[in-house]
Scaffold this active site. Structure first.
Site, short mmCIF file in Angstrom:
data_model
loop_
_atom_site.label_atom_id
_atom_site.label_comp_id
_atom_site.label_asym_id
_atom_site.label_seq_id
_atom_site.Cartn_x
_atom_site.Cartn_y
_atom_site.Cartn_z
NE ARG A 1 -0.71 1.85 3.59
CZ ARG A 1 0.39 2.59 3.76
NH1 ARG A 1 1.58 2.04 3.99
NH2 ARG A 1 0.33 3.90 3.67
N GLY A 2 0.22 2.41 -0.15
CA GLY A 2 0.97 3.66 -0.26
C GLY A 2 1.21 3.91 -1.74
CB ALA A 3 0.49 6.86 -3.85
NE ARG B 1 -6.15 0.73 -2.31
CZ ARG B 1 -5.63 1.34 -1.24
NH1 ARG B 1 -4.35 1.19 -0.95
NH2 ARG B 1 -6.38 2.10 -0.47
CD GLN C 1 -4.09 2.73 6.46
OE1 GLN C 1 -4.78 3.12 7.40
NE2 GLN C 1 -4.60 2.48 5.27
CG ASP D 1 -3.07 7.98 -1.89
OD1 ASP D 1 -3.08 8.49 -0.76
OD2 ASP D 1 -2.73 6.80 -2.12
CG ASN E 1 -2.76 11.55 2.21
OD1 ASN E 1 -2.14 10.65 1.63
ND2 ASN E 1 -2.58 11.80 3.50
CE LYS E 2 -5.87 5.62 3.89
NZ LYS E 2 -6.72 4.74 3.07
#
Ligand code: MRU
Length: 345
Positions: free
Chosen positions: A44-46, A87, A194, A235, A245-246
């Site tokens: 995970r994470g862009a 995603r 996270q 992201d 972003n999140k």
């Protein structure tokens, strides 16, 4: 520790769903395992998603019989489509897949072996560019911070989220090495934690004082003057500087603004989206309701309850003090700086 790596023709990644309890590395040469890992947030994470996707394309075509009914170029196109469906929000995924597709398009005469070599080289280039970008973002971002600062971050934009040292966390670890950082407040980041599972783990390992807070505590921490800067990853950044972003990042930006605390976004230029004119054009992933109704596998909401679970939110550019990329630090008005950068790339 590398969150995603390419070793002797296969992908190695750390399963982030198991952290912080277990540090398990997975070795695979199966693109479906990589796709599942992206979907389940094991990867995970862009930027990390982008790097995994690029190597995923290599796995999809590697070792396949080119004399079969499906040509290697067709396999590239199919892999790009399939990995691209994992995603929707992190544009690094699509930027990386586009680059891989272009290798197939631009080399129509290349033999299968040659094309495979070119694809692997491109995936490695994407990985190496990200490693370098992380370090540069760290240096540039740290230059924005004064001495003796405490910082607040959301989600995880660390080594786990990239091929290298992270984005927001690279700024923090670089500034910490320079002796500037007193402590870091890490939002736990509901619903998948996270912040507490990954950021707290990374910062603790790096020996940086970290204080875990619930997301709702950020307002108090800012009002009490405990934080001198908020720094997060992204992201997808639209052409006008609006940044996805999140989920929970946008409220932090509003709070930082309310309390006159600078709000920084740190992201490589692979997170810029030339197609999205503003944040409204950014597709926001919705996750399954179970991630909200259950906590660590235990139901914490009544049966049959309605749930709204966007994984990301968009922070309007006017709330962002600066965007730190590996090329330069963007300031308002963002549109001109972003357009210039995209033109040059
Ligand atoms: O759903 P996730 O965990 O993939 O979301 C990640 C984030 O929101 C990060 O902040 C972002 O990808 C930047 S990572 C350098």
């Amino acid at each position: 520790m590398r969150a995603v790596d390419w070793i002797d023709g296969h992908i190695r990644f750390i399963d982030q769903t198991l952290l912080p309890h277990e540090e398990r590395f997975v070795d695979t040469d199966d693109v479906r395992v990589v796709e599942d890992a992206i979907r389940s947030l094991a990867i995970r994470g862009a930027p990390a998603i982008g790097v995994a996707a690029a190597f995923g394309v290599v796995l999809a075509v590697k070792g396949k019989d080119s004399h079969g009914p499906v040509s290697i170029r067709q396999r590239v196109h199919e892999a790009v489509k399939s990995i691209g469906s994992t995603r929707p929000t992190a544009v690094n995924l699509f930027n990386a897949l586009h680059r891989m597709n272009m290798i197939a398009e631009r080399n129509p005469q290349a033999s299968d072996d040659r094309l495979l070599q070119l694809l692997e080289a491109e995936a490695k280039a994407i990985q190496e560019e990200d490693i370098r970008a992380c370090d540069r973002i760290g240096e540039l971002g740290a230059s924005l911070l004064g001495n003796g600062v405490s910082l607040l971050t959301h989600c995880n934009a660390g080594a786990l989220a990239t091929a290298g040292s992270g984005t927001a966390l690279s700024v923090i670890t670089t500034a910490a090495r320079q002796g500037k950082v007193v402590r870091v407040f890490a939002d736990e980041t509901r619903p998948l934690l996270q912040g507490s599972r990954l950021t707290a783990w990374e910062l603790q390992k790096a020996g940086i004082p970290v204080v875990l807070i619930t997301d709702g505590t950020a307002a108090s921490v800012l009002r009490e003057g405990k934080v001198q800067a908020v720094i997060v990853g992204a992201d997808r950044i639209a052409a006008n500087g609006d940044a996805a972003n999140k989920v929970g990042t946008y409220p932090l930006a509003v709070l930082a603004n309310r309390h006159n605390v600078p709000f920084y976004v740190a992201a490589p230029t692979s997170t810029l989206d030339r197609e999205a004119s503003d944040g409204l054009a950014i597709p926001i992933e919705e996750r399954t309701p179970g991630e909200v109704t259950h906590f660590a596998g235990v139901r914490v909401a009544p049966e049959g309850i309605g749930v709204y679970a966007p994984a990301f939110d968009v922070t309007p550019n006017e709330l962002i003090t600066a965007i730190v990329t590996e090329k330069e630090i963007f300031r308002q008005p963002y549109a001109a700086a972003i357009a210039r950068t995209l033109e040059l790339s």
